[in-house]
Design a protein around this motif. Structure first.
Motif, PDB file in Angstrom:
ATOM      1  N   GLY A   1       8.439 -43.000 -21.298  1.00 36.09           N
ATOM      2  CA  GLY A   1       9.574 -42.662 -20.450  1.00 36.09           C
ATOM      3  C   GLY A   1       9.432 -42.938 -18.981  1.00 36.09           C
ATOM      4  O   GLY A   1       9.179 -42.031 -18.216  1.00 36.09           O
ATOM      5  N   GLU A   2       9.614 -44.169 -18.612  1.00 38.87           N
ATOM      6  CA  GLU A   2       9.551 -44.559 -17.216  1.00 38.87           C
ATOM      7  C   GLU A   2      10.695 -43.963 -16.411  1.00 38.87           C
ATOM      8  O   GLU A   2      10.715 -44.066 -15.209  1.00 38.87           O
ATOM      9  N   ASP A   3      11.691 -43.393 -17.094  1.00 37.86           N
ATOM     10  CA  ASP A   3      12.856 -42.906 -16.385  1.00 37.86           C
ATOM     11  C   ASP A   3      12.765 -41.426 -15.997  1.00 37.86           C
ATOM     12  O   ASP A   3      13.712 -40.881 -15.476  1.00 37.86           O
ATOM     13  N   MET A   4      11.639 -40.763 -16.233  1.00 33.69           N
ATOM     14  CA  MET A   4      11.497 -39.363 -15.838  1.00 33.69           C
ATOM     15  C   MET A   4      11.415 -39.310 -14.312  1.00 33.69           C
ATOM     16  O   MET A   4      10.542 -39.917 -13.716  1.00 33.69           O
ATOM     17  N   ASP A   5      12.355 -38.587 -13.713  1.00 30.75           N
ATOM     18  CA  ASP A   5      12.335 -38.508 -12.255  1.00 30.75           C
ATOM     19  C   ASP A   5      11.382 -37.394 -11.811  1.00 30.75           C
ATOM     20  O   ASP A   5      10.932 -36.583 -12.608  1.00 30.75           O
ATOM     21  N   PHE A   6      11.085 -37.377 -10.516  1.00 30.62           N
ATOM     22  CA  PHE A   6      10.104 -36.444  -9.985  1.00 30.62           C
ATOM     23  C   PHE A   6      10.528 -34.989 -10.163  1.00 30.62           C
ATOM     24  O   PHE A   6       9.717 -34.139 -10.504  1.00 30.62           O
ATOM     25  N   ASP A   7      11.812 -34.694  -9.958  1.00 32.17           N
ATOM     26  CA  ASP A   7      12.293 -33.314 -10.090  1.00 32.17           C
ATOM     27  C   ASP A   7      12.124 -32.794 -11.521  1.00 32.17           C
ATOM     28  O   ASP A   7      11.729 -31.649 -11.724  1.00 32.17           O
ATOM     29  N   THR A   8      12.408 -33.648 -12.498  1.00 36.10           N
ATOM     30  CA  THR A   8      12.213 -33.275 -13.907  1.00 36.10           C
ATOM     31  C   THR A   8      10.734 -33.049 -14.179  1.00 36.10           C
ATOM     32  O   THR A   8      10.348 -32.095 -14.849  1.00 36.10           O
ATOM     33  N   PHE A   9       9.902 -33.931 -13.630  1.00 34.88           N
ATOM     34  CA  PHE A   9       8.451 -33.787 -13.782  1.00 34.88           C
ATOM     35  C   PHE A   9       7.985 -32.443 -13.219  1.00 34.88           C
ATOM     36  O   PHE A   9       7.230 -31.717 -13.865  1.00 34.88           O
ATOM     37  N   VAL A  10       8.426 -32.117 -12.010  1.00 33.50           N
ATOM     38  CA  VAL A  10       8.018 -30.865 -11.356  1.00 33.50           C
ATOM     39  C   VAL A  10       8.415 -29.675 -12.217  1.00 33.50           C
ATOM     40  O   VAL A  10       7.608 -28.757 -12.450  1.00 33.50           O
ATOM     41  N   GLU A  11       9.623 -29.681 -12.711  1.00 33.02           N
ATOM     42  CA  GLU A  11      10.126 -28.588 -13.542  1.00 33.02           C
ATOM     43  C   GLU A  11       9.272 -28.403 -14.806  1.00 33.02           C
ATOM     44  O   GLU A  11       8.836 -27.302 -15.129  1.00 33.02           O
ATOM     45  N   LYS A  12       9.031 -29.512 -15.515  1.00 35.61           N
ATOM     46  CA  LYS A  12       8.264 -29.442 -16.762  1.00 35.61           C
ATOM     47  C   LYS A  12       6.793 -29.118 -16.505  1.00 35.61           C
ATOM     48  O   LYS A  12       6.181 -28.371 -17.260  1.00 35.61           O
ATOM     49  N   PHE A  13       6.226 -29.695 -15.434  1.00 38.18           N
ATOM     50  CA  PHE A  13       4.824 -29.445 -15.114  1.00 38.18           C
ATOM     51  C   PHE A  13       4.616 -27.984 -14.720  1.00 38.18           C
ATOM     52  O   PHE A  13       3.652 -27.349 -15.139  1.00 38.18           O
ATOM     53  N   LYS A  14       5.541 -27.453 -13.929  1.00 35.99           N
ATOM     54  CA  LYS A  14       5.452 -26.056 -13.490  1.00 35.99           C
ATOM     55  C   LYS A  14       5.525 -25.123 -14.702  1.00 35.99           C
ATOM     56  O   LYS A  14       4.758 -24.164 -14.807  1.00 35.99           O
ATOM     57  N   GLU A  15       6.429 -25.416 -15.617  1.00 33.70           N
ATOM     58  CA  GLU A  15       6.571 -24.613 -16.836  1.00 33.70           C
ATOM     59  C   GLU A  15       5.269 -24.632 -17.651  1.00 33.70           C
ATOM     60  O   GLU A  15       4.802 -23.583 -18.104  1.00 33.70           O
ATOM     61  N   LEU A  16       4.686 -25.803 -17.822  1.00 33.94           N
ATOM     62  CA  LEU A  16       3.437 -25.938 -18.556  1.00 33.94           C
ATOM     63  C   LEU A  16       2.298 -25.225 -17.833  1.00 33.94           C
ATOM     64  O   LEU A  16       1.491 -24.521 -18.451  1.00 33.94           O
ATOM     65  N   TYR A  17       2.247 -25.377 -16.513  1.00 36.22           N
ATOM     66  CA  TYR A  17       1.216 -24.729 -15.706  1.00 36.22           C
ATOM     67  C   TYR A  17       1.239 -23.211 -15.887  1.00 36.22           C
ATOM     68  O   TYR A  17       0.223 -22.581 -16.155  1.00 36.22           O
TER      69      TYR A  17
END
Length: 192
Positions: free
Chosen positions: A113-129
């Motif tokens: 998924g090259e189309d994952m934007d930074f805001d989506t990444f932050v949201e998902k990464f924070k949730e996982l963290y």
């Protein structure tokens, strides 16, 4: 998909296994190879580099390209090679990680998924963290290793490793994540 020789496959595997923050020196890879492979290490590197399976983002450091990772995973699925060394837990752990990637749907056939934007990444990464932090708090000690959480993120989300590295570095540079290195391991903490 690129058909690799055993020597090329092992060179890529060792490059991934001994990479620190995404890159490793050619000398480190060569140092861990078997005596037979050390003799041809420079030729193997040159061939892999010319085939765009390795790249050199910094002088004297190398990393495996996304195409190289796919070729490695594909070739590991069909190899008859047998490891006979009693050392090399990093290589075996990397091998297990590659095998997990083979079980992910359409990993080989699709571009992650090259189309994952930074805001989506932050949201998902924070949730996982915070899910990982909660699990560790129940055990009494919180020490979240960046390599572990990034690996877990890549297993749960379709994202290229290059994009994951770029976004993770952006998290650190924008002070959303605080990182400290202890005993050769980077530990992270989400900054609220």
């Amino acid at each position: 998909m690129t058909k690799l020789s055993i020597e090329q496959m092992l060179y890529l595997l060792y490059t991934v296994a001994y990479s620190d923050k995404g890159t490793v020196t050619q000398g480190t890879v060569k140092e861990h190879l078997s005596k037979e492979l050390k003799k041809n290490a420079d030729d193997i590197y040159n061939t892999l580099y010319q085939e765009n399976l390795l790249e050199s983002p910094k002088r004297r450091r190398i990393s495996v390209t996304e195409e190289g990772r796919k070729a490695l995973v594909t070739n590991l699925q069909t190899t008859d090679y047998v490891f006979d060394s009693s050392k090399g837990q990093k290589v075996l752990n990397t091998l297990l990680h590659c095998l997990k990637l083979t079980s992910l749907k359409d990993y080989i056939s699709s571009v992650p998924g090259e189309d994952m934007d930074f805001d989506t990444f932050v949201e998902k990464f924070k949730e996982l963290y915070f899910a990982e932090r909660k699990q560790q708090e129940l055990r009494g000690v919180v020490a979240i290793r960046s390599q572990y959480i990034r690996q877990k993120f890549s297993e749960k989300n379709t994202i290229s490793l290059t994009m994951l590295d770029n976004y993770f570095n952006k998290l650190k540079s924008t002070d959303k994540v605080f990182a400290v290195t202890e005993k050769d391991e980077e530990l992270i903490q989400w900054v609220e």
